[in-house]
Design a protein around this motif. Structure first.
Motif, PDB file in Angstrom:
ATOM      1  N   THR A   1       0.849  -1.676   0.255  1.00 13.03           N
ATOM      2  CA  THR A   1      -0.030  -0.031  -0.179  1.00 13.03           C
ATOM      3  C   THR A   1       0.755   1.130   0.491  1.00 13.03           C
ATOM      4  O   THR A   1       2.133   1.509   0.217  1.00 13.03           O
ATOM      5  CB  THR A   1      -0.825  -0.052   1.329  1.00 13.03           C
ATOM      6  OG1 THR A   1      -0.123   0.102   2.539  1.00 13.03           O
ATOM      7  CG2 THR A   1      -1.890  -0.691   0.971  1.00 13.03           C
TER       8      THR A   1
ATOM      9  N   ARG B   1      -5.355   8.133   0.029  1.00  9.38           N
ATOM     10  CA  ARG B   1      -5.409   6.815  -1.023  1.00  9.38           C
ATOM     11  C   ARG B   1      -4.077   5.889  -0.679  1.00  9.38           C
ATOM     12  O   ARG B   1      -3.098   5.270  -1.015  1.00  9.38           O
ATOM     13  CB  ARG B   1      -4.141   7.061  -2.252  1.00  9.38           C
ATOM     14  CG  ARG B   1      -4.872   8.540  -3.074  1.00  9.38           C
ATOM     15  CD  ARG B   1      -7.031   8.008  -3.713  1.00  9.38           C
ATOM     16  NE  ARG B   1      -6.221   7.146  -4.626  1.00  9.38           N
ATOM     17  CZ  ARG B   1      -6.231   7.372  -6.107  1.00  9.38           C
ATOM     18  NH1 ARG B   1      -5.560   8.358  -6.432  1.00  9.38           N
ATOM     19  NH2 ARG B   1      -6.160   6.084  -6.617  1.00  9.38           N
TER      20      ARG B   1
ATOM     21  N   GLY C   1      -4.545   3.880   1.748  1.00 11.19           N
ATOM     22  CA  GLY C   1      -4.919   1.621   1.394  1.00 11.19           C
ATOM     23  C   GLY C   1      -4.640   1.607   0.766  1.00 11.19           C
ATOM     24  O   GLY C   1      -5.321  -0.141   0.363  1.00 11.19           O
ATOM     25  N   GLU C   2      -4.316   1.865  -0.775  1.00 15.24           N
ATOM     26  CA  GLU C   2      -4.326   1.737  -2.047  1.00 15.24           C
ATOM     27  C   GLU C   2      -3.250   0.957  -1.918  1.00 15.24           C
ATOM     28  O   GLU C   2      -2.378   1.820  -2.308  1.00 15.24           O
ATOM     29  CB  GLU C   2      -5.028   2.347  -3.168  1.00 15.24           C
ATOM     30  CG  GLU C   2      -6.102   3.111  -2.279  1.00 15.24           C
ATOM     31  CD  GLU C   2      -6.495   4.320  -3.820  1.00 15.24           C
ATOM     32  OE1 GLU C   2      -6.341   3.680  -5.185  1.00 15.24           O
ATOM     33  OE2 GLU C   2      -7.345   4.799  -3.091  1.00 15.24           O
ATOM     34  N   LYS C   3      -3.380   0.093  -2.852  1.00 18.87           N
ATOM     35  CA  LYS C   3      -1.724  -0.420  -3.760  1.00 18.87           C
ATOM     36  C   LYS C   3      -1.255   0.378  -4.642  1.00 18.87           C
ATOM     37  O   LYS C   3      -1.760   1.163  -5.122  1.00 18.87           O
ATOM     38  CB  LYS C   3      -1.764  -2.029  -4.661  1.00 18.87           C
ATOM     39  CG  LYS C   3      -2.645  -2.848  -3.892  1.00 18.87           C
ATOM     40  CD  LYS C   3      -1.356  -3.275  -2.363  1.00 18.87           C
ATOM     41  CE  LYS C   3      -1.703  -4.845  -1.929  1.00 18.87           C
ATOM     42  NZ  LYS C   3      -2.780  -5.890  -2.942  1.00 18.87           N
TER      43      LYS C   3
ATOM     44  N   ALA D   1      -1.346   0.432  -8.487  1.00 21.20           N
ATOM     45  CA  ALA D   1      -2.774   0.978  -8.616  1.00 21.20           C
ATOM     46  C   ALA D   1      -2.369   2.516  -8.959  1.00 21.20           C
ATOM     47  O   ALA D   1      -3.550   2.739  -9.763  1.00 21.20           O
ATOM     48  CB  ALA D   1      -3.769   0.774  -7.828  1.00 21.20           C
ATOM     49  N   LEU D   2      -1.729   2.881  -8.545  1.00 13.68           N
ATOM     50  CA  LEU D   2      -2.149   5.225  -8.646  1.00 13.68           C
ATOM     51  C   LEU D   2      -1.906   5.371 -10.451  1.00 13.68           C
ATOM     52  O   LEU D   2      -1.130   4.318 -10.498  1.00 13.68           O
ATOM     53  CB  LEU D   2      -1.125   5.663  -7.163  1.00 13.68           C
ATOM     54  CG  LEU D   2      -1.210   4.725  -5.669  1.00 13.68           C
ATOM     55  CD1 LEU D   2      -0.735   5.798  -4.886  1.00 13.68           C
ATOM     56  CD2 LEU D   2      -3.174   4.976  -5.918  1.00 13.68           C
TER      57      LEU D   2
ATOM     58  N   GLN E   1       2.369   7.776  -8.299  1.00 10.84           N
ATOM     59  CA  GLN E   1       3.228   7.170  -7.779  1.00 10.84           C
ATOM     60  C   GLN E   1       4.464   7.838  -7.865  1.00 10.84           C
ATOM     61  O   GLN E   1       5.326   7.784  -7.001  1.00 10.84           O
ATOM     62  CB  GLN E   1       3.487   5.607  -8.732  1.00 10.84           C
ATOM     63  CG  GLN E   1       2.336   5.026  -8.792  1.00 10.84           C
ATOM     64  CD  GLN E   1       2.697   4.001  -9.716  1.00 10.84           C
ATOM     65  OE1 GLN E   1       4.234   3.744  -9.699  1.00 10.84           O
ATOM     66  NE2 GLN E   1       2.320   3.446 -10.220  1.00 10.84           N
TER      67      GLN E   1
END
Length: 272
Positions: free
Chosen positions: A96, A148, A150-152, A155-156, A161
């Protein structure tokens, strides 16, 4: 002007018979935002690599806060307070966003293996770990990625990124930050947000040196601009002087359509 925090003193880089940089010399003062620009192949990233220990110069030296960086490894230079981002994103895509920043904070504190770092993320009851988590949350809020967390990371969007990369660099608590093409892949709205972030970074006492091809952005954010062409310093000064410098205009106009658009963008800013 404040005293120089970074001094590039007659640096040269050769790869066999190829001269990548020839006699590069300039200073960055404490608290400045300085841009290092030039057409493709001008030597900008090579210069960054010399400043941060990823490449050894063939001649000359770089001094940071009065200390010569000659012979130092990248992690040693980072510990002195000089941190950088890279052209390519360097996140752990399957972790994450929050875990990425925590890994950066743990590396700053002790250099554990990545497996141990991830294991340490589970130790939330310890006071030191709570402090690191609070620091990570503050960094993500600073760069605009709190929502964001908690997001991988993989995937951003590409521009987001790059913001993770900035958070990782800020996690080292630098006195000076080197940004390598920070708005590459960002749209106009994201670029405006990033300009505000750069100014906030400076407001917190961190000096900024950036390499960037987005000329309107460079002209807007920079206190001074250093221009390279074919590895040589061809101009140095405030944005209003650089945008009308004949040597700079010639360097860009002679480099094809992309460079012509960059030069045109700089001129448009001048008349805005």
């Amino acid at each position: 002007m404040s005293a120089a925090i970074l001094s590039v003193a007659h640096v040269g880089v050769r790869f066999g018979g190829l001269v990548a940089i020839a006699d590069l010399h300039f200073d960055v003062a404490q608290g400045e935002i300085v841009s290092l620009i030039g057409p493709n192949g001008a030597g900008k990233t090579t210069a960054f690599n010399v400043m941060t220990g990823f490449l050894k110069p063939s001649q000359g030296e770089v001094r940071f806060r009065g200390t010569s960086l000659t012979g130092l490894q990248p992690h040693e230079i980072t510990r002195l307070g000089l941190s950088r981002t890279f052209q390519r994103t360097s996140v752990f895509p399957d972790d994450t966003v929050f875990e990425n920043v925590m890994i950066g904070l743990h590396r700053q504190g002790g250099g554990m293996s990545r497996t141990l770092l991830l294991d340490a993320l589970l130790a939330r009851t310890r006071a030191s770990e709570r402090a690191l988590r609070e620091r990570a949350e503050a960094l993500l809020d600073w760069v605009g990625l709190a929502g964001r967390a908690g997001e991988k990371a993989g995937a951003l969007a590409y521009g987001e990124q790059r913001l993770v990369g900035v958070a990782l660099a800020l996690a080292t608590e630098p006195a000076m930050l080197l940004l390598d093409e920070p708005v590459s892949g960002m749209n106009a709205s994201e670029t405006r947000i990033f300009v505000r972030l750069i100014r906030q970074i400076r407001e917190r006492g961190i000096t900024v040196l950036l390499v960037e091809h987005d000329m309107p952005m460079v002209m807007e954010v920079s206190d001074r601009i250093v221009v390279l062409n074919h590895g040589r310093l061809i101009a140095e000064g405030r944005p209003e002087a650089i945008r009308s410098d004949p040597a700079v205009i010639e360097a860009y106009l002679g480099q094809g359509s992309a460079a012509r658009r960059a030069a045109a963008g700089a001129r448009e800013v001048a008349h805005a």
